[in-house]
Design a protein around this motif. Structure first.
Motif, PDB file in Angstrom:
ATOM      1  N   PRO A 146       0.824  -1.219   0.000  1.00 21.78           N
ATOM      2  CA  PRO A 146       0.000   0.000   0.000  1.00 21.78           C
ATOM      3  C   PRO A 146       0.857   1.267   0.000  1.00 21.78           C
ATOM      4  CG  PRO A 146      -0.843  -1.583   1.591  1.00 21.78           C
ATOM      5  CD  PRO A 146       0.473  -2.129   1.106  1.00 21.78           C
ATOM      6  N   GLU A 147       0.421   2.230  -0.784  1.00 17.81           N
ATOM      7  CA  GLU A 147       1.160   3.484  -0.908  1.00 17.81           C
ATOM      8  C   GLU A 147       0.700   4.500   0.140  1.00 17.81           C
ATOM      9  OE1 GLU A 147       3.623   4.382  -2.704  1.00 17.81           O
ATOM     10  OE2 GLU A 147       3.755   2.812  -4.227  1.00 17.81           O
ATOM     11  N   GLN A 148       1.565   5.447   0.418  1.00 23.85           N
ATOM     12  CA  GLN A 148       1.197   6.572   1.271  1.00 23.85           C
ATOM     13  C   GLN A 148       0.229   7.468   0.502  1.00 23.85           C
ATOM     14  OE1 GLN A 148       4.728   8.238   2.901  1.00 23.85           O
ATOM     15  NE2 GLN A 148       3.708   8.592   4.856  1.00 23.85           N
ATOM     16  N   PRO A 149      -0.895   7.876   1.097  1.00 23.24           N
ATOM     17  CA  PRO A 149      -1.840   8.725   0.363  1.00 23.24           C
ATOM     18  C   PRO A 149      -1.190  10.038  -0.065  1.00 23.24           C
ATOM     19  CG  PRO A 149      -2.838   7.877   2.380  1.00 23.24           C
ATOM     20  CD  PRO A 149      -1.367   7.545   2.448  1.00 23.24           C
ATOM     21  N   VAL A 150      -1.475  10.459  -1.295  1.00 22.35           N
ATOM     22  CA  VAL A 150      -1.019  11.754  -1.799  1.00 22.35           C
ATOM     23  C   VAL A 150      -2.137  12.758  -1.558  1.00 22.35           C
ATOM     24  CG1 VAL A 150      -0.321  13.051  -3.838  1.00 22.35           C
ATOM     25  CG2 VAL A 150       0.480  10.700  -3.510  1.00 22.35           C
ATOM     26  N   ARG A 167      -4.234  16.777   7.059  1.00 20.73           N
ATOM     27  CA  ARG A 167      -3.667  16.232   8.282  1.00 20.73           C
ATOM     28  C   ARG A 167      -2.757  15.059   7.941  1.00 20.73           C
ATOM     29  NH1 ARG A 167      -5.743  20.340   9.422  1.00 20.73           N
ATOM     30  NH2 ARG A 167      -7.216  20.806  11.137  1.00 20.73           N
ATOM     31  N   PRO A 168      -1.532  15.323   7.459  1.00 17.84           N
ATOM     32  CA  PRO A 168      -0.618  14.201   7.172  1.00 17.84           C
ATOM     33  C   PRO A 168      -0.418  13.354   8.427  1.00 17.84           C
ATOM     34  CG  PRO A 168       0.272  16.270   6.331  1.00 17.84           C
ATOM     35  CD  PRO A 168      -0.911  16.626   7.187  1.00 17.84           C
ATOM     36  N   VAL A 253       9.958   8.916  -2.221  1.00 18.48           N
ATOM     37  CA  VAL A 253       8.713   8.841  -1.469  1.00 18.48           C
ATOM     38  C   VAL A 253       7.631   9.555  -2.278  1.00 18.48           C
ATOM     39  CG1 VAL A 253       9.898   8.677   0.743  1.00 18.48           C
ATOM     40  CG2 VAL A 253       9.239  10.929  -0.118  1.00 18.48           C
ATOM     41  N   ALA A 254       6.390   9.550  -1.776  1.00 15.55           N
ATOM     42  CA  ALA A 254       5.255   9.940  -2.602  1.00 15.55           C
ATOM     43  C   ALA A 254       5.282  11.395  -3.040  1.00 15.55           C
ATOM     44  CB  ALA A 254       3.951   9.641  -1.858  1.00 15.55           C
ATOM     45  N   ASP A 255       5.540  12.322  -2.115  1.00 15.07           N
ATOM     46  CA  ASP A 255       5.439  13.740  -2.445  1.00 15.07           C
ATOM     47  C   ASP A 255       6.117  14.562  -1.351  1.00 15.07           C
ATOM     48  OD1 ASP A 255       3.654  13.558  -0.330  1.00 15.07           O
ATOM     49  OD2 ASP A 255       1.885  14.154  -1.477  1.00 15.07           O
ATOM     50  N   MET A 256       5.986  15.889  -1.461  1.00 15.48           N
ATOM     51  CA  MET A 256       6.642  16.770  -0.498  1.00 15.48           C
ATOM     52  C   MET A 256       6.096  16.566   0.913  1.00 15.48           C
ATOM     53  SD  MET A 256       7.218  20.902  -0.644  1.00 15.48           S
ATOM     54  CE  MET A 256       5.478  21.287  -0.569  1.00 15.48           C
ATOM     55  N   ASP A 257       4.800  16.268   1.040  1.00 17.19           N
ATOM     56  CA  ASP A 257       4.244  16.011   2.366  1.00 17.19           C
ATOM     57  C   ASP A 257       4.893  14.796   3.009  1.00 17.19           C
ATOM     58  OD1 ASP A 257       2.060  17.898   3.162  1.00 17.19           O
ATOM     59  OD2 ASP A 257       1.303  17.353   1.191  1.00 17.19           O
ATOM     60  N   ALA A 258       5.178  13.764   2.201  1.00 18.34           N
ATOM     61  CA  ALA A 258       5.845  12.575   2.735  1.00 18.34           C
ATOM     62  C   ALA A 258       7.265  12.913   3.181  1.00 18.34           C
ATOM     63  CB  ALA A 258       5.857  11.465   1.687  1.00 18.34           C
ATOM     64  N   GLY A 262       7.726  12.705   7.069  1.00 27.85           N
ATOM     65  CA  GLY A 262       8.711  11.680   7.400  1.00 27.85           C
ATOM     66  C   GLY A 262       9.901  12.256   8.141  1.00 27.85           C
ATOM     67  N   GLY A 263      10.286  13.481   7.779  1.00 28.49           N
ATOM     68  CA  GLY A 263      11.373  14.145   8.486  1.00 28.49           C
ATOM     69  C   GLY A 263      10.997  14.495   9.916  1.00 28.49           C
ATOM     70  N   GLU A 264       9.760  14.953  10.112  1.00 31.19           N
ATOM     71  CA  GLU A 264       9.307  15.250  11.468  1.00 31.19           C
ATOM     72  C   GLU A 264       9.307  13.990  12.329  1.00 31.19           C
ATOM     73  OE1 GLU A 264       8.489  18.292  12.973  1.00 31.19           O
ATOM     74  OE2 GLU A 264       9.623  18.866  11.200  1.00 31.19           O
ATOM     75  N   TYR A 265       8.906  12.880  11.728  1.00 39.65           N
ATOM     76  CA  TYR A 265       8.905  11.614  12.470  1.00 39.65           C
ATOM     77  C   TYR A 265      10.329  11.221  12.871  1.00 39.65           C
ATOM     78  CZ  TYR A 265       7.962   6.759  13.692  1.00 39.65           C
ATOM     79  OH  TYR A 265       7.870   5.572  14.371  1.00 39.65           O
ATOM     80  N   LEU A 266      11.273  11.324  11.932  1.00 33.58           N
ATOM     81  CA  LEU A 266      12.662  10.979  12.232  1.00 33.58           C
ATOM     82  C   LEU A 266      13.243  11.894  13.312  1.00 33.58           C
ATOM     83  CD1 LEU A 266      13.989  10.297   8.627  1.00 33.58           C
ATOM     84  CD2 LEU A 266      13.958   8.643  10.495  1.00 33.58           C
ATOM     85  N   ALA A 267      12.979  13.193  13.192  1.00 34.49           N
ATOM     86  CA  ALA A 267      13.491  14.129  14.197  1.00 34.49           C
ATOM     87  C   ALA A 267      12.919  13.798  15.573  1.00 34.49           C
ATOM     88  CB  ALA A 267      13.145  15.562  13.804  1.00 34.49           C
TER      89      ALA A 267
END
Length: 338
Positions: A146-150, A167-168, A253-258, A262-267
């Protein structure tokens, strides 16, 4: 020749007598990167970061870890247990089984059966820099995940989202696939020629040192030649330097939101951002760079350029703004300098 690049992706096209950026008669033409190989001392730690970065885990064995993206294909990263953490080589996909026979005959190597990764055949080589290079065919493909929603975007007068919020999800970016790898080499010209002549790759962009264009390029962004079918702006990039080693690898990854979420999650998990979010010049990707616990650099990217075989090399001066962190390398046979 020069006209193909006017207003496209380089300030100036090639001058008379400069490197053509492709071979007249390559041995074969590879289609894409298949996977990258690494050695790590701690596979549990490597798996934790891989999941946080957005990889799927195919197999977690005692001495190996196989990682994948959401798109169909073979595992895109292979991590084996080793005495030190380092880059251990790259693998390309051949277009046909006959290409492996042709490649083996031209290089004096042999075609053999792969003993993992779901079968297939492989020719094992080394490039002039000393990197192990595998060319494979017939490796079993994993099914799509399954892909991340765009998310729908309201852009100017194009308003596709009404009475709805954005709401990503607070989750890792889902890696779709391996995009490219960047290396440093002392033997830039020899290595560049080898990839063009042996694997049929072609240059998208050359970079040169300011006011030293006459001395030739010092970096090349190289793509696969698929004829009229577009390919990533670069599958491999290499630059001249005092060391020989891995610089970074990049994963779509899917787009700029990803990229951003994803960066916020890693941080939030305590990892260190190296550079980004930004947009590259050569390749145009939206990017975000991170270091894993072994200090190896990896990149999320989205929205990269795609070129077919008609686009000739661009030429531009090197700039820190366009390149970012390219000074640290994982030395072949050693570990990344701390």
């Amino acid at each position: 020749m020069e006209g193909a690049h006017v207003g496209l992706h380089s300030e100036r096209g090639p001058l008379r007598g400069e490197h053509p950026g492709r071979s007249r008669d390559p041995v074969i033409k590879v289609r894409d990167l298949a996977w990258l190989e690494f050695e790590k001392t701690n596979l549990l730690r490597a798996e934790t970061f891989a999941r946080d970065f957005g990889f799927g885990v195919v197999v977690r064995a005692r001495d190996a870890l196989y990682l994948r993206g959401t798109l169909p294909g073979p595992p895109c990263v292979v991590v084996r247990r080793g005495p030190r953490s380092r880059f251990a080589g790259l693998a390309f996909q051949a277009a046909a089984a006959e290409d492996l026979t042709r490649l083996a005959r031209a290089t004096g190597a042999e075609v053999r059966e792969l003993d993992d990764l779901g079968g297939g055949q492989v020719v094992d080589l080394r490039d002039p820099s000393g990197f192990p290079v595998r060319v494979v065919h017939g490796v079993a493909e994993l099914p799509a995940l399954p892909e991340q929603p765009v998310l729908a975007m309201n852009v100017g007068l194009h308003r596709g989202r009404i009475n709805a919020t954005q709401r990503p999800a607070p989750e890792p970016a889902r890696v779709q696939r391996l995009g490219h790898v960047v290396v440093e080499t002392r033997w830039f010209e020899r290595a560049l020629g080898w990839y063009l002549d042996t694997l049929g790759m072609i240059v998208s962009d050359f970079l040169f040192l300011d006011d030293q264009r006459h001395r030739g390029p010092t970096m090349a962004f190289i793509r696969c030649d698929r004829g009229g079918e577009p390919a990533d702006h670069h599958t491999l990039a290499m630059h001249l330097g005092p060391g020989v080693g891995y610089v970074h690898s990049a994963y779509q990854v899917a787009d700029m939101d990803a990229v951003a979420a994803g960066g916020e999650y890693l941080a939030g998990r305590g990892y260190r951002r190296v550079w980004g979010i930004g947009r590259h010049i050569q390749g145009s990707q939206i990017f975000d760079y991170w270091r894993d616990p072994d200090h190896l650099m990896v990149e999320h990217f989205a929205d990269g350029d795609l070129f077919d075989c008609t686009v000739e090399p661009g030429w531009a001066p090197m700039s820190a703004t366009g390149l970012g962190p390219v000074s640290e390398v994982d030395q072949v046979g050693g570990s990344l300098p701390r």
